[in-house]
Design an enzyme around this catalytic site. Structure first.
Site, PDB file in Angstrom:
ATOM      1  CE  LYS A  64      -1.283  -7.277  -1.534  1.00  0.00           C
ATOM      2  NZ  LYS A  64      -1.503  -5.885  -1.022  1.00  0.00           N
ATOM      3  N   GLY A 106       4.822  -6.623  -3.481  1.00  0.00           N
ATOM      4  CA  GLY A 106       4.577  -5.488  -2.720  1.00  0.00           C
ATOM      5  C   GLY A 106       5.325  -5.537  -1.672  1.00  0.00           C
ATOM      6  CG  ASN A 107       4.976  -1.918   1.037  1.00  0.00           C
ATOM      7  OD1 ASN A 107       5.809  -1.841   0.125  1.00  0.00           O
ATOM      8  ND2 ASN A 107       3.942  -0.790   1.533  1.00  0.00           N
ATOM      9  CG  PHE A 108       1.684  -7.224   2.663  1.00  0.00           C
ATOM     10  CD1 PHE A 108       1.796  -6.757   3.833  1.00  0.00           C
ATOM     11  CD2 PHE A 108       1.065  -6.570   1.557  1.00  0.00           C
ATOM     12  CE1 PHE A 108       0.741  -5.749   4.561  1.00  0.00           C
ATOM     13  CE2 PHE A 108       0.254  -5.461   2.225  1.00  0.00           C
ATOM     14  CZ  PHE A 108       0.090  -5.089   3.343  1.00  0.00           C
ATOM     15  CG  ASP A 163      -1.004   3.630  -2.247  1.00  0.00           C
ATOM     16  OD1 ASP A 163      -0.352   4.556  -3.003  1.00  0.00           O
ATOM     17  OD2 ASP A 163      -0.366   2.659  -2.013  1.00  0.00           O
ATOM     18  CB  VAL A 167       0.495 -10.585  -5.725  1.00  0.00           C
ATOM     19  CG1 VAL A 167      -0.885 -10.922  -6.259  1.00  0.00           C
ATOM     20  CG2 VAL A 167       0.672  -9.209  -4.798  1.00  0.00           C
ATOM     21  CG  LEU A 169      -0.395 -12.629 -10.676  1.00  0.00           C
ATOM     22  CD1 LEU A 169      -1.734 -12.669  -9.853  1.00  0.00           C
ATOM     23  CD2 LEU A 169      -0.669 -12.778 -12.202  1.00  0.00           C
TER      24      LEU A 169
END
Ligand code: AMP
Length: 617
Positions: free
Chosen positions: A362, A340-342, A454, A345, A337
């Protein structure tokens, strides 16, 4: 309109306490596995299962989870209390015994309604009426579909409807009101303290007024120092009517607020009404401040439900953290989807007792170091404490081939992307509706003392075109009870264009700095996903702002909405509005737009469809 799924069960007793439950079980013979169900006074929508085994009583707390399922802490989730009891009648799964014999209510023992049961329907109706412009059948539909979502919101403010709630009055005025008229032991009132979200309970005992403070913990639960915790203030008050929990005595007669006094005493001449005719000076006034309740568990009666703040008075079948999700319940799609940083997703499906639900997962990259893992755990900790229709719900964590954060799905994706690809079909009223929803979610965060840090259109996700949810709590912080800002030690990879001057200059983050970001998010939304400050770099924006400049009004944005946007960009955070004010303003903008555009019917439709999906969350 009953929303209590246990109401039809013949072994459900409603809002009775522990000792009363034990009395019923005793009278029914104390056979092993004899059980009954009652309402839990601490957690909204929860129950307590009371079971007999070997001539002893065992009480298990059943919690209503964010996704609407029910479980005994650490146990399996079930779609309703009936299904849960049926399950434990076949398999003890950690309980002392299977549920063998229901302790049936006798015909002369009606279900005892909880205080909120009587209020709920009226408050829901009032809320939907005020917030939706709907009428007739459409309003009834909206009430039914919104009930599960709104119940918590309404419950947390229900104390304001109580005859013992006196609002923001000073301590001396509280004493004056208690000393008016009769002064029986236990006469009490509740008042707001200076610090938002905290209260003082003032009560009469031996002709003396005692004051106790009620504080909110980080997860939003209410308690007296060292006392038992409750989801709402009125539940705490109800509890203190049954058990002293460290007070000098149990709460007794309510000292009526002026509204309640008017309706309660219509025939008493004004001169004899409490408080109407001056007052007798108090014989003795307690002269020290709040009684800090040092309740130790050994001072409490055996079997008491109030064994201190952290002790769980219920038997816990096992210690599994309640947000752990078994890997076998999760099917993960290859479809990404976003990222991100990690890591990325992914889309997935979670099996629950209520059926299968679409989820967003995630997935932490497996080569990520410990610090990133801890960051993700922190995000989960924050999300776990939040429960609002306009905030993405975390359903749980799954620690398998990777660490995974499982969230409800917002399938229409980020607001900025949605708006830039649907310019022709999204009206300004629609954008205002979505941004009002974002302001409601942010108002909730402000009330709970969380800062998001954020907020941006990329972090507002859409369930559908009519329903927005705030996401990405990776930078969020819970503030301490006495703090109103978070101080970052070092500047990180920060979204500078969304940050208020005090964040950049002093690393200070508060709900007011989130208000600034809300202004930028509004600008993005009314620009249909435009990029704020065009090609400027972060440091250039800082100068631009400091020199008194602000972004121009987006072409489609109504003038009064732009005025609010500029208020959000008030340089000094002290003069900037808070989310309470911003939400009110967005609400009135949306209401005036939907009135003029005949949007009520469309809104009714959208409320229905979006909430059907949201209920799954
Ligand atoms: P994040 O790491 O939270 O910024 O998420 C990265 C991207 O994943 C977002 O921009 C969305 O496109 C997508 N995403 C994250 N959470 C969800 C969700 N709950 N539902 C749908 N998509 C999501």
């Amino acid at each position: 309109m009953s929303t209590n799924p246990a109401a039809d069960l013949p072994f459900y007793y409603g809002s009775i306490g522990r000792s009363e439950a034990e009395q019923h079980l005793r009278l029914t013979g104390m056979a092993d596995g004899l059980f009954l169900l009652r309402q839990c006074i601490r957690s909204l929508g929860g129950y307590v299962l009371s079971v007999v085994w070997n001539q002893e009583f065992y009480h298990y707390s059943i919690e209503k989870q964010l996704n609407g399922t029910y479980c005994i802490v650490g146990g399996k989730a079930h779609c309703g209390p009936a299904e849960l009891c049926e399950f434990y009648s076949k398999d003890p799964d950690g309980l002392v015994s299977t549920l063998r014999k229901p302790c049936l209510r006798s015909p002369d023992t009606p279900i005892r309604p909880g205080i909120f049961d009587d209020l709920r329907d009226n408050l829901l109706r009032e809320y939907v009426k005020q917030n939706s412009n709907l009428e007739g059948e459409a309003m009834e539909q909206a009430i039914i579909s919104q009930a599960p979502q709104l119940e918590k919101l309404i419950a947390t403010t229900a104390h304001e409807q109580m005859p013992w709630y006196h609002g923001k009055i000073p301590r001396q005025e509280g004493e004056r009101r208690l000393y008016c008229g009769a002064q029986p032991d236990g006469k009490f009132l509740l008042r707001d303290r200076e610090q938002p979200g905290t209260f003082a309970l003032s009560m009469m005992y031996g002709k003396t007024v005692y004051h106790y403070q009620i504080l909110q913990d980080k997860s939003g639960r209410y308690a007296m120092p060292e006392g038992s915790k409750f989801d709402t203030v009125w539940q705490l008050v109800e509890y203190l009517r049954m058990k002293a929990d460290g007070l000098v005595t149990v709460l007794g007669e309510a000292c009526l607020n002026s509204k309640a006094a008017e309706t309660e005493t219509p025939n008493i001449p004004a001169t004899r009404r409490p408080g109407a005719n001056g007052y007798t000076p108090p014989p003795k006034v307690h002269n020290f401040s709040f009684h800090s309740l040092q309740v130790s568990s050994n001072r409490l009666p055996e079997g008491s439900e109030c064994q201190g703040m952290d002790a769980n008075p219920y038997h816990n079948p096992n210690e599994v953290r309640k947000f752990n999700i078994q890997r076998s319940l999760l099917v993960i799609d290859e479809l990404e989807l976003g990222s991100g940083n990690f890591g990325c997703v992914k889309k997935g499906v979670l099996s629950t007792n209520a059926g299968q639900i679409d989820v967003a997962i995630k997935v932490l990259k497996s080569d990520n170091e410990r610090l990133v893992k801890e960051e993700m755990m922190r995000e989960a900790e924050i999300m776990h404490q939040l429960n609002d229709p306009h905030i993405v719900h975390m359903l749980g964590l799954c620690n398998a081939e990777n660490l995974m954060l499982v969230m409800e799905m917002a399938s229409a994706g980020p607001l900025n992307k949605f708006l830039s690809s649907n310019k022709d079909s999204v009206t300004v009223e629609n954008i205002t509706l979505l941004m009002h929803q974002v302001s409601m979610g942010m108002k909730y965060l402000e009330e709970k003392n969380f800062v998001h840090r954020d907020l941006a259109a990329r972090n507002v996700l859409l369930v559908n075109q009519q329903f927005a949810k705030i996401s990405d709590f990776g930078l969020s912080k819970a503030l301490g009870a006495d703090d109103n800002y978070y101080k970052a030690r070092t500047a990180g990879k920060w979204p500078l264009k969304w940050y208020a001057p005090e964040c950049i200059n002093f690393h200070k983050f508060s709900s007011k700095s989130d208000v600034w970001s809300f202004g930028v998010t509004m600008w993005e939304a009314f620009s249909y996903g435009g990029k704020p400050y065009k090609k400027m770099k972060g440091p250039e924006v800082t100068h631009f702002i400091k020199d008194g400049n602000r972004m121009a009004c987006p072409a489609a944005c109504p003038e009064q909405v732009y005025t609010l946007m500029k208020e959000c960009w008030t340089y000094s955070h002290e003069d900037r509005p808070d989310f309470e004010k911003v939400e009110k303003s967005m609400r009135s903008h949306h209401q005036s737009m939907s009135k003029t555009s005949g949007g009520a019917a469309a809104a009714a439709e959208s409320v229905k469809s979006s909430l059907t999906r949201a209920i799954l969350s």
